[in-house]
Design an enzyme around this catalytic site. Structure first.
Site, PDB file in Angstrom:
ATOM      1  CE  LYS A 140      -4.470   0.956   0.021  1.00  0.00           C
ATOM      2  NZ  LYS A 140      -5.747   0.304   0.081  1.00  0.00           N
ATOM      3  CG  ASP A 163      -7.060   3.293  -0.642  1.00  0.00           C
ATOM      4  OD1 ASP A 163      -8.572   2.242  -0.503  1.00  0.00           O
ATOM      5  OD2 ASP A 163      -7.282   3.915   0.347  1.00  0.00           O
TER       6      ASP A 163
HETATM    7  P1  NDP Z   1     -13.129   8.069  -2.177  1.00  0.00           P
HETATM    8  O1  NDP Z   1     -11.846   8.742  -2.275  1.00  0.00           O
HETATM    9  O2  NDP Z   1     -13.407   7.735  -3.451  1.00  0.00           O
HETATM   10  O3  NDP Z   1     -13.609   8.016  -1.136  1.00  0.00           O
HETATM   11  C1  NDP Z   1     -13.738   7.631   0.634  1.00  0.00           C
HETATM   12  C2  NDP Z   1     -14.426   8.739   0.488  1.00  0.00           C
HETATM   13  O4  NDP Z   1     -14.962   9.273   1.793  1.00  0.00           O
HETATM   14  C3  NDP Z   1     -12.858  10.411   0.926  1.00  0.00           C
HETATM   15  O5  NDP Z   1     -12.970  10.952   0.290  1.00  0.00           O
HETATM   16  C4  NDP Z   1     -13.477  10.536   2.536  1.00  0.00           C
HETATM   17  O6  NDP Z   1     -13.574  12.005   2.461  1.00  0.00           O
HETATM   18  C5  NDP Z   1     -14.955  10.384   2.842  1.00  0.00           C
HETATM   19  N1  NDP Z   1     -15.378   9.987   4.163  1.00  0.00           N
HETATM   20  C6  NDP Z   1     -13.877  10.495   4.666  1.00  0.00           C
HETATM   21  N2  NDP Z   1     -14.787  10.023   6.037  1.00  0.00           N
HETATM   22  C7  NDP Z   1     -16.427   9.885   6.085  1.00  0.00           C
HETATM   23  C8  NDP Z   1     -17.003   9.617   6.314  1.00  0.00           C
HETATM   24  N3  NDP Z   1     -16.869   9.130   7.918  1.00  0.00           N
HETATM   25  N4  NDP Z   1     -18.061   9.190   6.366  1.00  0.00           N
HETATM   26  C9  NDP Z   1     -18.331   9.461   5.100  1.00  0.00           C
HETATM   27  N5  NDP Z   1     -17.036  10.191   4.469  1.00  0.00           N
HETATM   28  C10 NDP Z   1     -16.522   9.788   4.673  1.00  0.00           C
HETATM   29  O7  NDP Z   1     -11.975   6.354  -1.981  1.00  0.00           O
HETATM   30  P2  NDP Z   1     -13.260   4.840  -2.032  1.00  0.00           P
HETATM   31  O8  NDP Z   1     -14.238   5.004  -2.685  1.00  0.00           O
HETATM   32  O9  NDP Z   1     -11.877   4.476  -3.236  1.00  0.00           O
HETATM   33  O10 NDP Z   1     -12.374   4.201  -0.932  1.00  0.00           O
HETATM   34  C11 NDP Z   1     -13.536   4.435   0.372  1.00  0.00           C
HETATM   35  C12 NDP Z   1     -13.256   2.794   1.479  1.00  0.00           C
HETATM   36  O11 NDP Z   1     -13.287   1.496  -0.222  1.00  0.00           O
HETATM   37  C13 NDP Z   1     -11.556   3.067   1.572  1.00  0.00           C
HETATM   38  O12 NDP Z   1     -11.722   2.874   3.327  1.00  0.00           O
HETATM   39  C14 NDP Z   1     -10.406   2.338   0.715  1.00  0.00           C
HETATM   40  O13 NDP Z   1      -9.312   1.781   1.464  1.00  0.00           O
HETATM   41  C15 NDP Z   1     -11.414   1.172   0.587  1.00  0.00           C
HETATM   42  N6  NDP Z   1     -11.344   0.631  -1.116  1.00  0.00           N
HETATM   43  C16 NDP Z   1     -11.109   1.346  -1.948  1.00  0.00           C
HETATM   44  C17 NDP Z   1     -11.060   0.195  -3.264  1.00  0.00           C
HETATM   45  C18 NDP Z   1     -10.444   0.772  -4.923  1.00  0.00           C
HETATM   46  O14 NDP Z   1     -10.701  -0.364  -5.067  1.00  0.00           O
HETATM   47  N7  NDP Z   1     -11.268   2.049  -4.369  1.00  0.00           N
HETATM   48  C19 NDP Z   1     -10.679  -1.102  -3.136  1.00  0.00           C
HETATM   49  C20 NDP Z   1     -10.709  -2.312  -1.341  1.00  0.00           C
HETATM   50  C21 NDP Z   1     -11.523  -0.871  -0.455  1.00  0.00           C
HETATM   51  P3  NDP Z   1     -12.702  13.359   3.022  1.00  0.00           P
HETATM   52  O15 NDP Z   1     -11.358  13.647   2.496  1.00  0.00           O
HETATM   53  O16 NDP Z   1     -13.575  14.788   3.201  1.00  0.00           O
HETATM   54  O17 NDP Z   1     -12.289  12.473   4.333  1.00  0.00           O
HETATM   55  O1  2IT Z   2      -8.109  -2.193  -0.245  1.00  0.00           O
HETATM   56  C1  2IT Z   2      -7.800  -2.448  -1.993  1.00  0.00           C
HETATM   57  O2  2IT Z   2      -8.062  -3.106  -1.519  1.00  0.00           O
HETATM   58  C2  2IT Z   2      -7.396  -1.808  -2.706  1.00  0.00           C
HETATM   59  N1  2IT Z   2      -7.775  -0.226  -2.820  1.00  0.00           N
HETATM   60  C3  2IT Z   2      -7.703  -1.320  -4.326  1.00  0.00           C
HETATM   61  C4  2IT Z   2      -6.441  -2.730  -4.772  1.00  0.00           C
HETATM   62  C5  2IT Z   2      -5.620  -2.522  -5.834  1.00  0.00           C
HETATM   63  O3  2IT Z   2      -4.783  -2.887  -6.001  1.00  0.00           O
HETATM   64  O4  2IT Z   2      -6.360  -2.590  -7.275  1.00  0.00           O
END
Ligand code: NDP
Ligand code: 2IT
Length: 446
Positions: free
Chosen positions: A126, A166
């Protein structure tokens, strides 16, 4: 908890002060492994777990960049290469002001077990930066990404370490990062995933994490004779993961009635469907990071500073960020009749919150199992890049669906085998651990 696991957790805390999220992630896994370590003394004598909590390598670097006014900013960049026993390091990049070493170590640690569960050959890593994308212009984001890659490029490669997105890193950022990697190395390769569809990306990757969460939840519900058809669903967040989840729930006949942002949550009783789903993408792209925009546009109630877990629903899908659901939230969800909690975010539930769900025997899945569809589809993108042959959407979706079903079966069977039936936390941790641990034993003391 055994004395061995207790002392291991104590050592991790002493050796890694000021990294509470890393301690939390290690504790959750270590507590699940007691019986495994008892049945397999070879893991203990080879100090497998002690090795797993120590990253193979950590790179930390300076990222200087200039804003549109010419003012210079210095951010900090990281890449944690956690474990390469079963494949090249693989995992996302997070750009968010809260990023520090401990956050990325927790995410890299989770990634090792998650990637193992996918059954694809991917190690865990990561990275990211404390850069805040909020309110930045396109050009500023590009200059930042170029400066970030100017150091990172020497540490990654399609057979070494393959970053992806992410929080704060989506298609736009992957594009700028890829462009700079290509320029520095003169190499067009699958060094990043989440690429644009015209230059090596995979169909379905943007939707994959959210779709995967819903495929996984579907399997969980099936074990109790339930389905998404007619179910009400609370989703938190409104980013990439939340968007894919809302789309798939709606397609399966469920009704998503909440979204949240750092500013609060919205409650849309009619359900988030059609154009409203498309609007989520606009909200995210605006870089305002405010879910209130949804309530202004569609005239639904907005609750500033609150989380969505007080709304009565059948299913909850936390898709925002770590520790966004605590003990009180877990109790409230159960009191209101929630039957299934399936994590889209990484570690969104606190350790005590997890215990509440497990004690109440509601269906509960940890992110490392249920959000593995994102990285799994990244793995499929790597396969397509290696073959130089893109697959049609249907093929990627079919494989993703199959992988999520397999992870579900693996969790259920492993939990059963190790005396914790119905416990997806121990199922995921044990199954994820065994594959990596055996590979480490095979490869000697490295
Ligand atoms: P995004 O950037 O698209 O969206 C996440 C957003 O959530 C951030 O911008 C953040 O805003 C906001 N946030 C922070 N705190 C809160 C809260 N308490 N309530 C609601 N929103 C909040 O990120 P992703 O959708 O890519 O990721 C979301 C989650 O999923 C993370 O935990 C990530 O690690 C996980 N994930 C992502 C993957 C991917 O492929 N993208 C794969 C697997 C897991 P602010 O900046 O203002 O804090
Ligand atoms: O938390 C996760 O699994 C991700 N942000 C996706 C990682 C990836 O390599 O696609």
């Amino acid at each position: 908890m055994s004395e061995y696991v207790k002392s291991l957790i104590a050592q991790v805390k002493a050796k890694n002060p000021s990294e509470p999220e890393f301690h939390q992630a290690v504790q959750e896994v270590a507590e699940s492994l007691d019986l495994v370590l008892e049945r397999h003394p070879e893991y203990r004598s080879a100090k497998i777990l002690e090795r797993m909590v120590e990253p193979e390598r950590v790179v930390m670097f300076r990222i200087p960049w200039a804003d549109d006014q010419g003012e210079i900013h210095i951010n900090r960049g990281f890449r944690i290469q956690m474990n390469s026993a079963i494949g090249p390091y693989k995992g996302g990049l997070r750009f968010h002001p809260s990023v520090h070493l401990g956050i990325l170590k927790f995410l890299a640690f989770e990634q090792v077990f998650k990637n193992s569960l996918t059954s694809l050959p991917m190690g865990g890593g990561k990275g990211g930066s404390d850069f805040d994308p909020k309110g930045k212009s396109d050009n500023e984001v590009m200059r930042f990404c170029q400066s970030f890659m100017t150091e990172l490029f020497r540490h990654i490669g399609p057979d070494i370490d393959v970053p992806a997105g992410d929080i704060g890193v989506g298609g736009r950022e992957i594009g700028y990062l890829f462009g700079q990697f290509k320029r520095l190395t003169r190499e067009f390769s699958g060094v990043l995933t989440g690429k644009g569809i015209n230059w090596g990306g995979s169909l379905i990757r943007p939707e994959a994490t959210g779709y995967g969460v819903v495929y996984f939840a579907q399997e969980m519900l099936k074990t109790k004779g339930m389905s998404f058809d007619g179910a009400t669903v609370a989703v938190s967040g409104f980013g990439n993961v939340a968007w894919g989840a809302v789309e798939k729930v709606t397609e399966l006949g469920g009704k998503v009635i909440t979204l949240s942002g750092p500013d609060g949550f919205i409650h849309d009783k009619d359900g988030i469907s059609g154009d409203k789903i498309h609007y989520m993408l606009k909200m995210r792209a605006s870089s305002r990071d405010a879910v209130k925009d949804y309530s202004d546009k569609f005239n639904v109630p907005f609750y500033p500073g609150k989380r969505p877990w007080s709304v009565p629903v059948d299913v909850a899908l936390p898709c925002a960020t770590q520790n966004e659901l605590d003990t009180a939230d877990a109790r409230e969800l159960i009191k209101n009749g929630c039957k299934c909690v399936c994590e889209g975010a990484n570690m969104p539930t606190t350790l005590d919150g997890v215990k509440v769900f497990l004690d109440a025997h509601v269906l509960y899945s940890p992110g490392k199992a249920s959000n593995a569809g994102g990285v799994a589809t990244s793995g499929l993108e790597m396969s397509q890049n290696s073959m130089r042959l893109p697959w049609p959407k249907e093929e990627v979706d079919l494989r993703l669906h199959q992988i999520m079903r397999n992870i579900h079966t693996t969790c259920v069977e492993t939990a059963e085998k190790y005396g914790t039936p119905g416990n997806y936390v121990s199922g995921a941790n044990i199954a994820g651990f065994l594959k990596v641990a055996d590979a480490m034993l095979d490869q000697g003391l490295v």
